[in-house]
Design an enzyme around this catalytic site. Sequence first.
Site, PDB file in Angstrom:
ATOM      1  N   GLY A 132      32.696  37.656  52.867  1.00 24.07           N
ATOM      2  CA  GLY A 132      34.125  37.198  52.732  1.00 24.07           C
ATOM      3  C   GLY A 132      35.130  37.948  53.407  1.00 24.07           C
ATOM      4  N   ASP A 171      38.064  40.472  49.887  1.00 19.31           N
ATOM      5  CA  ASP A 171      38.681  39.178  50.223  1.00 19.31           C
ATOM      6  C   ASP A 171      39.589  38.928  48.983  1.00 19.31           C
ATOM      7  OD1 ASP A 171      36.458  38.496  48.795  1.00 19.31           O
ATOM      8  OD2 ASP A 171      35.883  36.923  49.964  1.00 19.31           O
ATOM      9  N   ASP A 216      38.465  38.285  41.552  1.00 21.72           N
ATOM     10  CA  ASP A 216      38.838  37.170  40.657  1.00 21.72           C
ATOM     11  C   ASP A 216      38.329  37.610  39.370  1.00 21.72           C
ATOM     12  OD1 ASP A 216      38.966  34.320  40.050  1.00 21.72           O
ATOM     13  OD2 ASP A 216      36.828  34.148  39.852  1.00 21.72           O
ATOM     14  N   LYS A 226      43.716  37.398  41.718  1.00 22.16           N
ATOM     15  CA  LYS A 226      43.893  36.479  40.450  1.00 22.16           C
ATOM     16  C   LYS A 226      43.989  37.567  39.273  1.00 22.16           C
ATOM     17  CE  LYS A 226      41.122  32.753  42.541  1.00 22.16           C
ATOM     18  NZ  LYS A 226      39.826  32.131  42.228  1.00 22.16           N
ATOM     19  N   PHE A 269      41.121  27.834  42.752  1.00 25.14           N
ATOM     20  CA  PHE A 269      40.038  28.051  43.823  1.00 25.14           C
ATOM     21  C   PHE A 269      40.521  27.863  45.103  1.00 25.14           C
ATOM     22  CE2 PHE A 269      36.272  27.155  46.114  1.00 25.14           C
ATOM     23  CZ  PHE A 269      35.528  27.953  45.868  1.00 25.14           C
ATOM     24  N   ASP A 291      34.791  31.100  51.204  1.00 21.22           N
ATOM     25  CA  ASP A 291      33.968  29.780  51.239  1.00 21.22           C
ATOM     26  C   ASP A 291      34.028  28.973  50.093  1.00 21.22           C
ATOM     27  OD1 ASP A 291      32.253  31.766  50.061  1.00 21.22           O
ATOM     28  OD2 ASP A 291      30.865  30.167  50.580  1.00 21.22           O
TER      29      ASP A 291
END
Length: 180
Positions: free
Chosen positions: A48, A104, A107, A135, A156, A163
């Site tokens: 990513g 990247d 989360d 996030k 998302f 991706d």
Amino acid sequence: MKNVKLHDKEFNLFIKAADIDKAIENMATQINNDLNNEKPLFLSILNGSFMFTSDLLKQITIPGTEVSFVKLASYAGVNSTGKVKELIGLNQDITGKTVVILEDMIDSGQSMSYMIGLLKAKNPRQILLAAMLYKPKALTCEVKVDYCGIELENDFVVGRGLDYDGLGRNYPDLYILSEK
Ligand code: IMP
Ligand code: MG
């Protein structure tokens, strides 16, 4: 493009390339100021982070800057039921080095927490974390983000290296999963 369809899902234009460029430029400025005497090793987490790494590194002016690419590969242990994760691609000694992880997206923070644990065992001088996207509300473990591009809600997104099931990494803009 206003919308893209990847596999079965629709995504809508969310953050334009120019805004992400600006955020990465700000990160580069901060890193250049903070680490000017450190000869940092930038460690890009594949897949990513390939685009983020390229965009950021073009603006890093620190003498002695190095960049390397690693991946966390999962494999099922011979006798274990759970998955074991292994760091692949790091073929240099990081003892005493300032390592800047380039990710990247943070989360849950679980992959970074695991990655940082593996790297700490190799005795670097310090480990810093630079995340293009973050996030904060999704975090389920303690991870300190030292340099952050853009904070998001728990949405998302795809594009800019991220991706959905293998697709969407090449878009320069960021797209958000459509509600409908
Ligand atoms: P974490 O361990 O939950 O922090 O997972 C982080 C990784 O999951 C990132 O490096 C991404 O590869 C992936 N990921 C997390 N959120 C998204 C998203 O919104 N879109 C695409 N990939 C994501
Ligand atoms: Mg990733």
